[in-house]
Design a protein around this motif. Structure first.
Motif, PDB file in Angstrom:
ATOM      1  N   ALA A  22       0.855  -1.197   0.000  1.00 49.21           N
ATOM      2  CA  ALA A  22       0.000   0.000   0.000  1.00 49.21           C
ATOM      3  C   ALA A  22       0.882   1.234   0.000  1.00 49.21           C
ATOM      4  O   ALA A  22       1.963   1.229   0.587  1.00 49.21           O
ATOM      5  CB  ALA A  22      -0.892   0.009   1.231  1.00 49.21           C
ATOM      6  N   THR A  23       0.412   2.269  -0.671  1.00 44.52           N
ATOM      7  CA  THR A  23       1.153   3.528  -0.745  1.00 44.52           C
ATOM      8  C   THR A  23       0.316   4.635  -0.121  1.00 44.52           C
ATOM      9  O   THR A  23      -0.870   4.778  -0.454  1.00 44.52           O
ATOM     10  CB  THR A  23       1.436   3.868  -2.231  1.00 44.52           C
ATOM     11  OG1 THR A  23       2.062   2.726  -2.831  1.00 44.52           O
ATOM     12  CG2 THR A  23       2.375   5.050  -2.369  1.00 44.52           C
ATOM     13  N   GLY A  24       0.934   5.368   0.775  1.00 46.13           N
ATOM     14  CA  GLY A  24       0.242   6.509   1.388  1.00 46.13           C
ATOM     15  C   GLY A  24      -1.018   6.112   2.120  1.00 46.13           C
ATOM     16  O   GLY A  24      -2.043   6.781   2.021  1.00 46.13           O
ATOM     17  N   LEU A  25      -0.936   5.028   2.860  1.00 46.61           N
ATOM     18  CA  LEU A  25      -2.101   4.541   3.594  1.00 46.61           C
ATOM     19  C   LEU A  25      -2.173   5.247   4.952  1.00 46.61           C
ATOM     20  O   LEU A  25      -1.168   5.322   5.666  1.00 46.61           O
ATOM     21  CB  LEU A  25      -1.960   3.028   3.799  1.00 46.61           C
ATOM     22  CG  LEU A  25      -3.142   2.287   4.404  1.00 46.61           C
ATOM     23  CD1 LEU A  25      -4.354   2.342   3.482  1.00 46.61           C
ATOM     24  CD2 LEU A  25      -2.764   0.825   4.671  1.00 46.61           C
ATOM     25  N   ALA A  26      -3.355   5.742   5.317  1.00 47.95           N
ATOM     26  CA  ALA A  26      -3.521   6.413   6.614  1.00 47.95           C
ATOM     27  C   ALA A  26      -3.590   5.350   7.700  1.00 47.95           C
ATOM     28  O   ALA A  26      -4.526   4.556   7.744  1.00 47.95           O
ATOM     29  CB  ALA A  26      -4.796   7.246   6.600  1.00 47.95           C
ATOM     30  N   LEU A  27      -2.570   5.328   8.539  1.00 46.97           N
ATOM     31  CA  LEU A  27      -2.475   4.267   9.555  1.00 46.97           C
ATOM     32  C   LEU A  27      -2.344   4.865  10.954  1.00 46.97           C
ATOM     33  O   LEU A  27      -1.718   5.909  11.137  1.00 46.97           O
ATOM     34  CB  LEU A  27      -1.253   3.387   9.271  1.00 46.97           C
ATOM     35  CG  LEU A  27      -1.359   2.403   8.104  1.00 46.97           C
ATOM     36  CD1 LEU A  27       0.005   1.836   7.759  1.00 46.97           C
ATOM     37  CD2 LEU A  27      -2.336   1.279   8.429  1.00 46.97           C
ATOM     38  N   PRO A  28      -2.879   4.158  11.944  1.00 44.81           N
ATOM     39  CA  PRO A  28      -2.686   4.593  13.336  1.00 44.81           C
ATOM     40  C   PRO A  28      -1.238   4.321  13.735  1.00 44.81           C
ATOM     41  O   PRO A  28      -0.517   3.641  13.001  1.00 44.81           O
ATOM     42  CB  PRO A  28      -3.650   3.691  14.109  1.00 44.81           C
ATOM     43  CG  PRO A  28      -3.778   2.476  13.269  1.00 44.81           C
ATOM     44  CD  PRO A  28      -3.653   2.929  11.843  1.00 44.81           C
ATOM     45  N   PRO A  29      -0.807   4.795  14.899  1.00 46.63           N
ATOM     46  CA  PRO A  29       0.573   4.528  15.313  1.00 46.63           C
ATOM     47  C   PRO A  29       0.827   3.023  15.375  1.00 46.63           C
ATOM     48  O   PRO A  29       0.003   2.274  15.881  1.00 46.63           O
ATOM     49  CB  PRO A  29       0.631   5.136  16.722  1.00 46.63           C
ATOM     50  CG  PRO A  29      -0.497   6.094  16.791  1.00 46.63           C
ATOM     51  CD  PRO A  29      -1.550   5.608  15.859  1.00 46.63           C
ATOM     52  N   LEU A  30       1.960   2.600  14.790  1.00 45.71           N
ATOM     53  CA  LEU A  30       2.305   1.171  14.774  1.00 45.71           C
ATOM     54  C   LEU A  30       3.713   0.992  15.302  1.00 45.71           C
ATOM     55  O   LEU A  30       4.573   1.863  15.123  1.00 45.71           O
ATOM     56  CB  LEU A  30       2.234   0.626  13.338  1.00 45.71           C
ATOM     57  CG  LEU A  30       0.849   0.484  12.712  1.00 45.71           C
ATOM     58  CD1 LEU A  30       0.967   0.179  11.227  1.00 45.71           C
ATOM     59  CD2 LEU A  30       0.039  -0.617  13.415  1.00 45.71           C
ATOM     60  N   ASN A  31       3.946  -0.141  15.917  1.00 51.84           N
ATOM     61  CA  ASN A  31       5.274  -0.452  16.438  1.00 51.84           C
ATOM     62  C   ASN A  31       5.725  -1.800  15.921  1.00 51.84           C
ATOM     63  O   ASN A  31       4.885  -2.629  15.538  1.00 51.84           O
ATOM     64  CB  ASN A  31       5.231  -0.517  17.969  1.00 51.84           C
ATOM     65  CG  ASN A  31       4.891   0.825  18.554  1.00 51.84           C
ATOM     66  OD1 ASN A  31       5.575   1.817  18.294  1.00 51.84           O
ATOM     67  ND2 ASN A  31       3.806   0.878  19.316  1.00 51.84           N
TER      68      ASN A  31
END
Ligand code: LLP
Length: 430
Positions: free
Chosen positions: A351-360
């Motif tokens: 995916a390109t430019g996907l709006a994501l929540p904070p990930l670790n």
């Protein structure tokens, strides 16, 4: 509709938490939902209720024997395109008389396998193939049940690489020549022409190309019937599209109505070869975040699945919805990021430019709609082991294909004698 949903903030497949499976099996892995497979099969067969229909699940979409068995138990037949798929279908317990064999390049050996197994029909796509079927059937002293695949020269309006019904495509026999070829075929001693087959492409999101193709097929049927051929079966192929990442797709009910409009009055059996519609939304690919990297101009979420595990984005530019296994809180700040795999190609991007929540690192992500043309198209590129497949049913889950063992894989390879032989035995460092 599928059976993957958040419950109390965690993604579940039916009644099993995805994170729990991931902790147990390790990532990446494919996960299939039995209830979803069965539901999709039922939705499709219900849409054809009242018609003399046999639904032959197209094994190429997902050929795990557990998936095939699940559908066979519901009454599905199958569509296969190789000796390997035929072996799988038989191993899964599909009755031979519910198996059709499609494909543009069946070898003599594959035709022999099919005839010896007593399958329902072989869909023939060219005159040389017809001659080969006749020859092999003669050697086996049997009569081969054959349908002629019609190329209706219709644009399926789908991705170019999966469009199969135009005259410039390699598939089927030009609709204008089918009468001539059937006339020749009726003279062959070891072939019985049972009817016609057609498949114009995959992931059709519009029913109009089906309508145009059905009309052409009807026209050909009329010509052949007028010439005295009794059409026992018409195989209408697969191709019905599904929604990826919120996209649109026609409903099976509307498709069923269209089929009725064109074929309900014919006194022949109707075969269907859906693949994606049955398996697509019944599977997900579960992956783990390895690193979150702040690049010069973009943010990258680097995951442990890659293009070799799920080729569709790299091959067709396909968009699969990606969500975290743990449901983000409603007020989580979203940032744009590219979700990428570890393979050494820029095309290895989910995916390109996907709006994501904070990930670790360590978080699990779910790539949806991966049940069809996912695991089956995987490769071991970059010497990455083929990933496991897991099936869920209610509260239970089980591995239905183990993770590839790289040592066992390497045992297939050999260092030739002139280089010292002994594959697998590392040379002592000098
Ligand atoms: N019947 C025949 C003769 C086929 O060639 C195909 C798919 C099907 C049935 C099943 O079509 P479906 O219902 O699944 O659309 N790898 C590509 C799709 C290739 C389809 C090939 N033929 C993808 O990932 O989109």
């Amino acid at each position: 509709m599928d059976h993957f949903e958040y419950r109390n903030g965690e993604m579940y497949a039916e009644n099993v938490s995805i994170s729990a499976i991931a902790d147990d099996v390790g990532t990446p892995f494919y996960c299939y939902s039995t209830a979803t497979l069965v539901r999709h099969y039922k939705v499709f067969t219900d849409a054809l209720a009242g018609l003399p229909a046999l639904v032959c699940y197209s094994v190429k979409a997902n050929s795990n024997i557990a998936v095939i068995r699940t559908l066979a138990e519901q009454g599905a037949g199958v569509d296969v395109v190789s000796s390997g798929e035929l072996t799988r279908a038989l191993r899964a317990g599909v009755a031979p008389d519910r198996i059709v064999f499609s494909g543009v390049g069946k070898t003599g050996g594959e035709i022999s396998h099919a005839l010896k197994s007593g399958i329902l029909q072989i869909n023939v796509e060219s005159e040389p193939e017809l001659a080969m079927v006749n020859l092999v059937a003669g050697e086996l002293n049997c009569i081969a049940p054959v349908a002629i695949r019609v190329n209706p020269d219709i644009d399926a309006l789908t991705h170019d690489k999966i469009s199969t019904g135009r005259k410039e495509n390699k598939f089927g026999i030009e609709w204008t020549r089918v009468h001539e070829v059937v006339t020749e075929a009726r003279e062959l001693a070891n072939v019985d022409i049972t009817g016609l087959a057609m498949h114009i492409g995959s992931q059709l999101t519009d029913l109009e190309p089906f309508r145009d193709a059905f009309q052409r097929l009807r026209d050909v049927v009329a010509i052949l019937s007028a010439d005295g051929l009794i059409i026992q079966r018409l195989d209408l192929g697969g191709g019905l599209g599904i929604p990826y990442d919120g996209g649109i797709a026609p409903s099976p009910e509307d498709y069923g109505r269209l089929v009725r409009e064109y074929f309900a009055d014919l006194e022949c059996e109707l075969l269907f070869e859906p693949g994606r519609l049955i398996a697509g939304n019944a599977g997900i690919l579960v992956t783990k975040v390895i690193y979150v990297k702040e690049g010069a101009s973009r943010k990258f979420v680097i995951v442990d699945a890659a293009m070799n595990d799920l080729m569709r984005p790299a091959l067709y530019g396909a968009t699969h919805q990606i969500v975290p296994a743990t449901e983000p809180s409603g007020d989580a700040a979203l940032t744009d990021a590219d979700v990428v795999g570890p393979v050494c190609e820029t095309g290895d991007t989910f995916a390109t430019g996907l709006a994501l929540p904070p990930l670790n690192a360590g978080d699990y992500l779910i790539i949806r709609t991966a049940g069809a043309y996912g695991a089956v198209m995987a490769s071991a590129y970059n010497s990455r082991a083929l990933v496991p497949e897991v099936m869920v049913s209610g509260d239970a889950f089980q591995i239905i294909r183990h993770r590839m063992d790289i040592d066992a894989f390497l045992e297939l390879e050999q260092i030739p004698d002139w280089l010292g032989g002994n594959a697998g035995e590392p040379k002592e460092a000098t």
